[in-house]
Enzyme design. Structure first.
Site, mmCIF file in Angstrom:
data_model
loop_
_atom_site.group_PDB
_atom_site.id
_atom_site.type_symbol
_atom_site.label_atom_id
_atom_site.label_comp_id
_atom_site.label_asym_id
_atom_site.label_seq_id
_atom_site.Cartn_x
_atom_site.Cartn_y
_atom_site.Cartn_z
ATOM 1 N N HIS A 128 1.201 -1.358 0.341
ATOM 2 C CA HIS A 128 0.080 -0.191 0.068
ATOM 3 C C HIS A 128 1.168 1.388 -0.277
ATOM 4 O O HIS A 128 0.340 2.278 0.702
ATOM 5 C CB HIS A 128 -0.944 0.094 1.050
ATOM 6 C CG HIS A 128 -1.834 -0.927 1.427
ATOM 7 N ND1 HIS A 128 -2.954 -0.855 0.828
ATOM 8 C CD2 HIS A 128 -1.505 -2.596 1.678
ATOM 9 C CE1 HIS A 128 -3.555 -1.585 0.753
ATOM 10 N NE2 HIS A 128 -2.694 -3.151 1.268
ATOM 11 N N ASN A 130 -10.700 -2.841 2.726
ATOM 12 C CA ASN A 130 -10.087 -3.098 0.883
ATOM 13 C C ASN A 130 -11.434 -2.785 0.660
ATOM 14 O O ASN A 130 -12.530 -2.911 1.262
ATOM 15 C CB ASN A 130 -9.566 -4.203 1.122
ATOM 16 C CG ASN A 130 -7.646 -4.463 1.125
ATOM 17 O OD1 ASN A 130 -7.260 -3.417 1.287
ATOM 18 N ND2 ASN A 130 -7.475 -5.399 1.258
ATOM 19 N N TYR A 174 1.423 -3.926 11.725
ATOM 20 C CA TYR A 174 1.328 -2.632 11.474
ATOM 21 C C TYR A 174 2.452 -2.048 12.030
ATOM 22 O O TYR A 174 2.936 -1.338 12.007
ATOM 23 C CB TYR A 174 -0.204 -2.023 10.845
ATOM 24 C CG TYR A 174 -0.685 -2.862 10.154
ATOM 25 C CD1 TYR A 174 -1.150 -1.714 9.213
ATOM 26 C CD2 TYR A 174 -1.224 -4.257 10.182
ATOM 27 C CE1 TYR A 174 -2.286 -2.163 8.321
ATOM 28 C CE2 TYR A 174 -2.144 -4.384 9.399
ATOM 29 C CZ TYR A 174 -2.055 -3.375 7.975
ATOM 30 O OH TYR A 174 -3.352 -4.054 7.114
#
Ligand code: HEM
Length: 527
Positions: free
Chosen positions: A202, A275, A489
């Protein structure tokens, strides 16, 4: 049971500031002074500032008559107010299953928890030494870090005026250039370090600010404060992205699109990192690095860019039957959206809603664009890639600039564990949807994107979404893909953003002020 001692009455007034050590008017003791020239600190510079007398009562502010003694005294009182941990027993056995609110002690004087008695000596740099008690300024609006340089003198990063921004300092007319030209060196050094690593996936994205507005109270289902009442608004920052392409790749490539929403709720940040396709390629986080390696450019010659028309990808897919569902979506026009404004979003995983009584239900999250869901066709997408690589970025920016604010309705599929048991598929499997025929989507609010970022790097690039960021009233399910994301993350952001304090970067800071005992690390700003 929670034990709470009564806090001592304070020498307080409304603003609390008068709780601070009062001025010491004894002559000859001044090592600091306030605005009016009154001494503010201790009688003796030789007295230790790190501890008071061993026994309570040996000294008191009244007897010593100065601010340091008052600090010792109030620190002693604070310690004496919690002589033992009354909550300790609650940490064990059955009782630990229902954590209770901890003990709270209020200091009789703020100097007890203050770091220094000289805090009240003001300057243009330190301020007046009157921080608002209990607040954390990192949670103030972004205006606190907006810079206006109009009409200002050009300076170095140290605030020193720059006389010449065009020529380096030379010994004589034709040089050599002098090492002592700190202005040249600062300018080049900063330039040398401008880049940070792009996101591992991303990397290419565009973002906008806005708000989420709740339609009706969802208290029956969740304790989450953003759903507490009809009309309640919560600020959001939303980043749309492609997955595989590098930071400068084209917008209209065939790919999944990221739809990541950071809700700055009054109970902390909730990141719904979704998404535009409701399912995913794999069921278990263990396969994620392999999936991404297969989809990224091949390692020997770094081809292809932002696309998956290559052997490694199809090797992976052909060996992974569970990816077939996702591949059907990826090969449809869904993977070449017309605009970020015309894209659905999905939380993909099954999450949980938990209400005040502790009742839990499963939930799937949906975003539906008010402008409808629209796609390009392949010929358009290919042509646009060449003509305008920034097609989606430009479209989002220009729509917001012109006042055509993108809007999305937020919906939930809410179902019980008993219902889930009866489905013919596993709700913990991210390669499956929960059909809307079985559980309809209930609209619960809408999101409006009404403000462009001011600085792409500071906001869109440095924003750090994390699947682990949830708030009271929401919870994870046992989806093994989600478990991997909960770890991944924050882990990646520690290297992407250079250390463990990226929560202090203004775009990431919550509006609910953080207070805890974590300390230090690269780029720590809180004082
Ligand atoms: C085990 C599976 C997954 C792992 C380990 C993973 C890991 C990552 C990592 C490391 C990043 C870069 C974050 C950064 O540098 O700030 C990222 C970004 C992202 N991921 Fe995942 N991901 C996984 C699955 C998914 C799934 C299933 C979705 C969608 C539901 C998703 C949506 C996103 C989005 C939207 C971003 C971009 C966030 C942004 O705009 O900054 N990921 N992911």
């Amino acid at each position: 049971m929670t034990t709470r001692k009564k806090s001592r009455s304070t020498r307080s007034t409304k603003d609390g500031l008068k709780n601070r050590p009062g001025p010491n008017r004894t002559a000859g003791n001044r090592i600091g002074s306030d605005d009016s020239g009154n001494a503010t600190v201790s009688k003796s510079s030789s007295r230790s500032t790190v501890s008071g007398p061993a026994h309570r009562g040996e000294s008191s502010a009244e007897s010593a008559g100065d601010a340091l003694a008052a600090k010792f005294d109030s620190t002693q009182k604070l310690a004496a107010d919690m002589p033992y941990n009354a909550n300790k027993a609650l940490e064990h056995g059955e009782l630990s299953m229902q954590p209770q609110e901890g003990q709270r002690i209020t200091a009789s004087d703020p100097s007890a928890t203050g770091s220094t008695l000289t805090e009240t000596n003001p300057s243009n740099k330190t301020g007046a030494g009157k921080p608002q008690l209990g607040t954390n300024p990192s949670s103030l609006p972004l205006d606190r870090v907006r810079v206006d340089s109009s009409g200002q003198t050009l300076t170095t990063n140290q605030g020193v005026p720059v006389a010449d921004n065009q020529n380096s300092l030379k010994a004589g007319y034709r040089g050599p250039v002098l090492l002592q030209d700190f202005i040249l060196r600062e300018k080049i050094t900063h330039f040398d370090h401008e880049r940070i690593p792009e996101r591992i996936v991303h990397a290419r994205g565009s973002a906008a600010h806005g708000f989420f507005e709740c339609y009706d109270s969802l208290k029956k289902y969740t304790a989450a404060s953003l759903f507490a009442e009809a009309g309640k608004r919560t600020p959001v920052f939303v980043r749309f992205s492609t997955v595989i392409g590098e930071r400068g790749s084209a917008d209209t490539v065939r790919d999944v699109r990221g739809f990541a929403v950071k809700f700055y709720t009054d109970q902390g940040n909730w990141d719904l990192v979704g998404n535009n396709i409701p399912v995913f390629f794999i069921q278990d986080a263990m396969k994620f690095p392999d999936l991404v390696h297969a989809a990224k450019p091949e390692p020997h010659f770094a081809v292809p860019q932002a696309s998956t028309a290559h052997d490694t990808f199809w090797d992976f897919i052909s060996l992974m039957p569970e990816s077939t569902h996702m591949m059907l979506w990826v090969m449809s026009d869904r993977a070449i959206p017309r605009s970020f404004r015309m894209m659905q979003g999905f939380g993909v995983h099954t999450f949980r809603l938990v209400n005040d009584d502790g009742d839990s239900r499963f939930v799937k999250f949906h975003w539906n664009p008010m402008a409808g869901t629209h796609s390009l066709d392949w010929d358009e997408a290919v042509k646009i890639s060449g003509a305008d690589a920034d097609f989606h970025r430009r479209d989002l920016w220009e729509a917001i600039e012109s006042g055509a604010y993108p809007e999305y309705e937020f919906g939930m599929q809410i179902f019980t564990e008993e219902q889930a048991e009866k489905f013919s598929f596993d709700v913990l499997d991210a390669t499956k949807i929960v059909p809307e025929e079985l559980v309809p989507v209930t609209p619960v609010g809408k999101m409006v994107l009404n403000r462009n970022p001011d600085n792409f790097f500071a906001e869109t690039e440095q924003v750090a979404f994390c699947a682990a960021h949830i708030v009271p009233g929401l919870d994870f399910s046992n989806d093994p893909l989600l478990a991997g994301r909960i770890h991944s993350y924050q882990d990646t952001q520690i290297s992407r953003l250079g250390g463990p304090n990226f929560h202090e970067i203004p775009i990431n800071a919550p509006v609910a002020p953080p207070h805890n005992n974590q300390r230090d690390g690269m780029h720590r700003q809180a004082i």
